[in-house]
Design a protein around this motif. Structure first.
Motif, PDB file in Angstrom:
ATOM      1  N   LEU A 173       2.124   1.688  -4.541  1.00  0.00           N
ATOM      2  CA  LEU A 173       2.176   0.421  -3.828  1.00  0.00           C
ATOM      3  C   LEU A 173       2.696  -0.650  -4.785  1.00  0.00           C
ATOM      4  O   LEU A 173       2.762  -0.424  -5.989  1.00  0.00           O
ATOM      5  N   ASN A 174       3.114  -1.773  -4.213  1.00  0.00           N
ATOM      6  CA  ASN A 174       3.580  -2.832  -5.100  1.00  0.00           C
ATOM      7  C   ASN A 174       2.437  -3.799  -5.400  1.00  0.00           C
ATOM      8  O   ASN A 174       1.327  -3.674  -4.862  1.00  0.00           O
ATOM      9  N   LEU A 175       2.709  -4.764  -6.261  1.00  0.00           N
ATOM     10  CA  LEU A 175       1.660  -5.665  -6.728  1.00  0.00           C
ATOM     11  C   LEU A 175       1.058  -6.457  -5.571  1.00  0.00           C
ATOM     12  O   LEU A 175      -0.165  -6.648  -5.496  1.00  0.00           O
ATOM     13  N   HIS A 176       1.901  -6.912  -4.644  1.00  0.00           N
ATOM     14  CA  HIS A 176       1.399  -7.688  -3.506  1.00  0.00           C
ATOM     15  C   HIS A 176       0.520  -6.820  -2.602  1.00  0.00           C
ATOM     16  O   HIS A 176      -0.486  -7.296  -2.068  1.00  0.00           O
ATOM     17  N   GLU A 177       0.894  -5.563  -2.447  1.00  0.00           N
ATOM     18  CA  GLU A 177       0.097  -4.655  -1.624  1.00  0.00           C
ATOM     19  C   GLU A 177      -1.239  -4.327  -2.288  1.00  0.00           C
ATOM     20  O   GLU A 177      -2.269  -4.205  -1.609  1.00  0.00           O
ATOM     21  N   LEU A 178      -1.229  -4.205  -3.615  1.00  0.00           N
ATOM     22  CA  LEU A 178      -2.481  -4.011  -4.342  1.00  0.00           C
ATOM     23  C   LEU A 178      -3.412  -5.198  -4.107  1.00  0.00           C
ATOM     24  O   LEU A 178      -4.615  -5.027  -3.850  1.00  0.00           O
ATOM     25  N   GLN A 179      -2.874  -6.387  -4.164  1.00  0.00           N
ATOM     26  CA  GLN A 179      -3.677  -7.584  -3.949  1.00  0.00           C
ATOM     27  C   GLN A 179      -4.201  -7.658  -2.523  1.00  0.00           C
ATOM     28  O   GLN A 179      -5.311  -8.149  -2.282  1.00  0.00           O
ATOM     29  N   ALA A 180      -3.433  -7.145  -1.570  1.00  0.00           N
ATOM     30  CA  ALA A 180      -3.855  -7.177  -0.170  1.00  0.00           C
ATOM     31  C   ALA A 180      -4.951  -6.162   0.133  1.00  0.00           C
ATOM     32  O   ALA A 180      -5.794  -6.392   1.003  1.00  0.00           O
ATOM     33  N   LEU A 181      -4.955  -5.061  -0.605  1.00  0.00           N
ATOM     34  CA  LEU A 181      -5.894  -3.978  -0.310  1.00  0.00           C
ATOM     35  C   LEU A 181      -7.132  -3.985  -1.196  1.00  0.00           C
ATOM     36  O   LEU A 181      -8.168  -3.423  -0.820  1.00  0.00           O
ATOM     37  N   HIS A 182      -7.026  -4.602  -2.375  1.00  0.00           N
ATOM     38  CA  HIS A 182      -8.147  -4.601  -3.311  1.00  0.00           C
ATOM     39  C   HIS A 182      -8.767  -5.990  -3.341  1.00  0.00           C
ATOM     40  O   HIS A 182      -8.060  -6.995  -3.430  1.00  0.00           O
ATOM     41  N   ASP A 183     -10.079  -6.044  -3.256  1.00  0.00           N
ATOM     42  CA  ASP A 183     -10.768  -7.322  -3.072  1.00  0.00           C
ATOM     43  C   ASP A 183     -10.563  -8.297  -4.226  1.00  0.00           C
ATOM     44  O   ASP A 183     -10.462  -9.496  -4.014  1.00  0.00           O
ATOM     45  N   ASP A 184     -10.508  -7.792  -5.439  1.00  0.00           N
ATOM     46  CA  ASP A 184     -10.448  -8.687  -6.602  1.00  0.00           C
ATOM     47  C   ASP A 184      -9.471  -8.139  -7.635  1.00  0.00           C
ATOM     48  O   ASP A 184      -9.805  -7.257  -8.422  1.00  0.00           O
ATOM     49  N   VAL A 185      -8.252  -8.677  -7.617  1.00  0.00           N
ATOM     50  CA  VAL A 185      -7.245  -8.223  -8.569  1.00  0.00           C
ATOM     51  C   VAL A 185      -7.080  -9.299  -9.642  1.00  0.00           C
ATOM     52  O   VAL A 185      -6.085 -10.017  -9.699  1.00  0.00           O
ATOM     53  N   THR A 186      -8.085  -9.440 -10.477  1.00  0.00           N
ATOM     54  CA  THR A 186      -7.959 -10.360 -11.607  1.00  0.00           C
ATOM     55  C   THR A 186      -7.225  -9.696 -12.760  1.00  0.00           C
ATOM     56  O   THR A 186      -6.590 -10.356 -13.570  1.00  0.00           O
ATOM     57  N   ASP A 187      -7.306  -8.364 -12.799  1.00  0.00           N
ATOM     58  CA  ASP A 187      -6.593  -7.586 -13.808  1.00  0.00           C
ATOM     59  C   ASP A 187      -6.048  -6.333 -13.143  1.00  0.00           C
ATOM     60  O   ASP A 187      -6.805  -5.548 -12.562  1.00  0.00           O
ATOM     61  N   VAL A 188      -4.728  -6.166 -13.179  1.00  0.00           N
ATOM     62  CA  VAL A 188      -4.096  -5.063 -12.461  1.00  0.00           C
ATOM     63  C   VAL A 188      -4.590  -3.711 -12.958  1.00  0.00           C
ATOM     64  O   VAL A 188      -4.911  -2.818 -12.163  1.00  0.00           O
ATOM     65  N   LYS A 189      -4.687  -3.529 -14.264  1.00  0.00           N
ATOM     66  CA  LYS A 189      -5.110  -2.237 -14.805  1.00  0.00           C
ATOM     67  C   LYS A 189      -6.540  -1.897 -14.393  1.00  0.00           C
ATOM     68  O   LYS A 189      -6.853  -0.742 -14.078  1.00  0.00           O
ATOM     69  N   THR A 190      -7.413  -2.896 -14.393  1.00  0.00           N
ATOM     70  CA  THR A 190      -8.793  -2.661 -13.967  1.00  0.00           C
ATOM     71  C   THR A 190      -8.838  -2.247 -12.503  1.00  0.00           C
ATOM     72  O   THR A 190      -9.574  -1.320 -12.126  1.00  0.00           O
ATOM     73  N   SER A 191      -8.050  -2.909 -11.670  1.00  0.00           N
ATOM     74  CA  SER A 191      -7.996  -2.558 -10.252  1.00  0.00           C
ATOM     75  C   SER A 191      -7.467  -1.138 -10.056  1.00  0.00           C
ATOM     76  O   SER A 191      -7.972  -0.388  -9.208  1.00  0.00           O
ATOM     77  N   MET A 192      -6.467  -0.758 -10.833  1.00  0.00           N
ATOM     78  CA  MET A 192      -5.922   0.594 -10.746  1.00  0.00           C
ATOM     79  C   MET A 192      -6.987   1.621 -11.120  1.00  0.00           C
ATOM     80  O   MET A 192      -7.152   2.650 -10.450  1.00  0.00           O
ATOM     81  N   LYS A 193      -7.735   1.344 -12.177  1.00  0.00           N
ATOM     82  CA  LYS A 193      -8.809   2.251 -12.601  1.00  0.00           C
ATOM     83  C   LYS A 193      -9.854   2.410 -11.507  1.00  0.00           C
ATOM     84  O   LYS A 193     -10.334   3.515 -11.224  1.00  0.00           O
ATOM     85  N   GLU A 194     -10.216   1.293 -10.864  1.00  0.00           N
ATOM     86  CA  GLU A 194     -11.219   1.336  -9.812  1.00  0.00           C
ATOM     87  C   GLU A 194     -10.748   2.166  -8.624  1.00  0.00           C
ATOM     88  O   GLU A 194     -11.525   2.931  -8.038  1.00  0.00           O
ATOM     89  N   LEU A 195      -9.467   2.049  -8.265  1.00  0.00           N
ATOM     90  CA  LEU A 195      -8.941   2.819  -7.140  1.00  0.00           C
ATOM     91  C   LEU A 195      -8.866   4.303  -7.462  1.00  0.00           C
ATOM     92  O   LEU A 195      -9.183   5.149  -6.621  1.00  0.00           O
ATOM     93  N   VAL A 196      -8.436   4.645  -8.668  1.00  0.00           N
ATOM     94  CA  VAL A 196      -8.403   6.055  -9.080  1.00  0.00           C
ATOM     95  C   VAL A 196      -9.796   6.661  -9.009  1.00  0.00           C
ATOM     96  O   VAL A 196      -9.992   7.773  -8.512  1.00  0.00           O
ATOM     97  N   SER A 197     -10.778   5.919  -9.477  1.00  0.00           N
ATOM     98  CA  SER A 197     -12.157   6.404  -9.472  1.00  0.00           C
ATOM     99  C   SER A 197     -12.722   6.488  -8.061  1.00  0.00           C
ATOM    100  O   SER A 197     -13.313   7.500  -7.668  1.00  0.00           O
ATOM    101  N   ARG A 198     -12.521   5.437  -7.273  1.00  0.00           N
ATOM    102  CA  ARG A 198     -13.114   5.368  -5.928  1.00  0.00           C
ATOM    103  C   ARG A 198     -12.562   6.441  -5.006  1.00  0.00           C
ATOM    104  O   ARG A 198     -13.300   7.054  -4.230  1.00  0.00           O
ATOM    105  N   TYR A 199     -11.244   6.678  -5.092  1.00  0.00           N
ATOM    106  CA  TYR A 199     -10.605   7.614  -4.162  1.00  0.00           C
ATOM    107  C   TYR A 199     -10.262   8.958  -4.813  1.00  0.00           C
ATOM    108  O   TYR A 199      -9.595   9.781  -4.200  1.00  0.00           O
ATOM    109  N   LYS A 200     -10.722   9.155  -6.045  1.00  0.00           N
ATOM    110  CA  LYS A 200     -10.504  10.418  -6.756  1.00  0.00           C
ATOM    111  C   LYS A 200      -9.022  10.809  -6.756  1.00  0.00           C
ATOM    112  O   LYS A 200      -8.649  11.931  -6.439  1.00  0.00           O
TER     113      LYS A 200
END
Length: 295
Positions: A173-200
């Protein structure tokens, strides 16, 4: 090229540009088109009408040696069409409702190879018929699933997209889509880690336009790429789809993720120097084929 099957599900349409030109498009079709040029022989699943645009699509696929076995014929709904506007090099899209690709059926898909990678986006899931067909295909699939998020207003909602991600292996997904789907994108790498973990997930890729892209695999290793070669920018239509095609190619052929990302960035940058998302010239692909030893 010896590899497992790559199945591509979703829309095929014509992008209509302000200057009156029209170019074959639709994210899944763009991905399948590039994969065919690179010897990936994708199984492309979509639906068209027998109108002039539909006939043109069949002719184009035949000339490109793409497998037409899973391109369905509709007799009620028109071949997909999108109006593209370009503002400061960035495209915006007006997507018409109730197109042929909204009515993809399971009938006629019995001959599919269900191994390898199943790729799909999010636009074709806006309709119940195509969405149910995709769910049936996922239930039969024995390999990896790759979701390429394409959020196009008003044709998506957050809950439905997140539900799709629950059964995927790779997410792009692109950065704007990440922001639309993830509640708190204060740090892109942290959000990516959370998604990898949450959705395996096995991996996630976030594209960031002219700044390049980031990837994270399930081992926790990050990769970053950025454009290095200046390109005579014409438009960015289909650049993300070009990136996706090389990601699929790399995953299917077992390339290291860092190398796959570098190659995807190079190819996506090259696409921005052409009008629209597809290039009807095999010579365009030859330098990449030679450099990546795909011949």
């Amino acid at each position: 090229m010896k590899n497992k099957a790559i199945t591509v599900f979703g829309e095929v349409l014509f992008d209509h540009f302000p200057d009156g030109s029209k170019v074959l498009g639709g994210a899944p079709f763009n991905v399948a088109w590039h994969l065919q040029a690179f010897g990936g022989n994708p199984q492309f699943i979509s639906r068209i009408d027998n109108d002039p645009s539909g006939i043109q699509i069949r002719v184009a696929m035949q000339s490109w040696n793409m497998n037409p076995d899973f391109l369905q014929q509709d007799f009620c709904y028109p071949t997909g069409q999108v109006e593209v506007a370009i503002n400061q090099g960035e495209p915006s899209y007006s997507i018409l409702p109730d197109q042929a690709y909204d009515h993809i059926e399971m009938a006629g898909l019995n001959g599919l190879n269900h191994t390898g990678i199943l790729y799909h986006g999010t636009l074709a899931t806006r309709s119940a018929i195509s969405r149910e067909t995709l769910m049936s295909l996922k239930a039969l699939h024995q390999g990896k699933i790759f979701i390429d998020v394409n959020l196009r207003q008003p044709w998506w909602n957050k809950a439905d997209v997140l539900a799709l991600i629950k059964d995927t292996d790779w997410l792009k997904l692109n950065l704007h889509e990440l922001q639309a789907l993830h509640d708190d994108v204060t740090d892109v790498k942290t959000s990516m880690k959370e998604l990898v973990s949450r959705y395996k997930l096995e991996g996630i890729v976030v594209t960031c336009g002219e700044e390049g892209a980031l990837a994270l695999d399930n081992s926790g290793e990050f990769f970053s790429v950025s454009p290095t070669t200046p390109v005579g920018l014409i438009d960015t239509v289909g650049a993300g789809d070009a990136f996706s095609a090389i990601l699929l190619l790399g995953i299917n052929l077992g390339w290291p993720l860092g190398q796959t990302m570098e190659r995807a960035q190079i190819f996506a940058s090259a696409i921005t120097g052409r009008r629209g998302a597809t290039v009807n010239d095999l010579n365009f692909y030859h330098p990449f084929i030679a450099s990546w030893q795909l011949g």
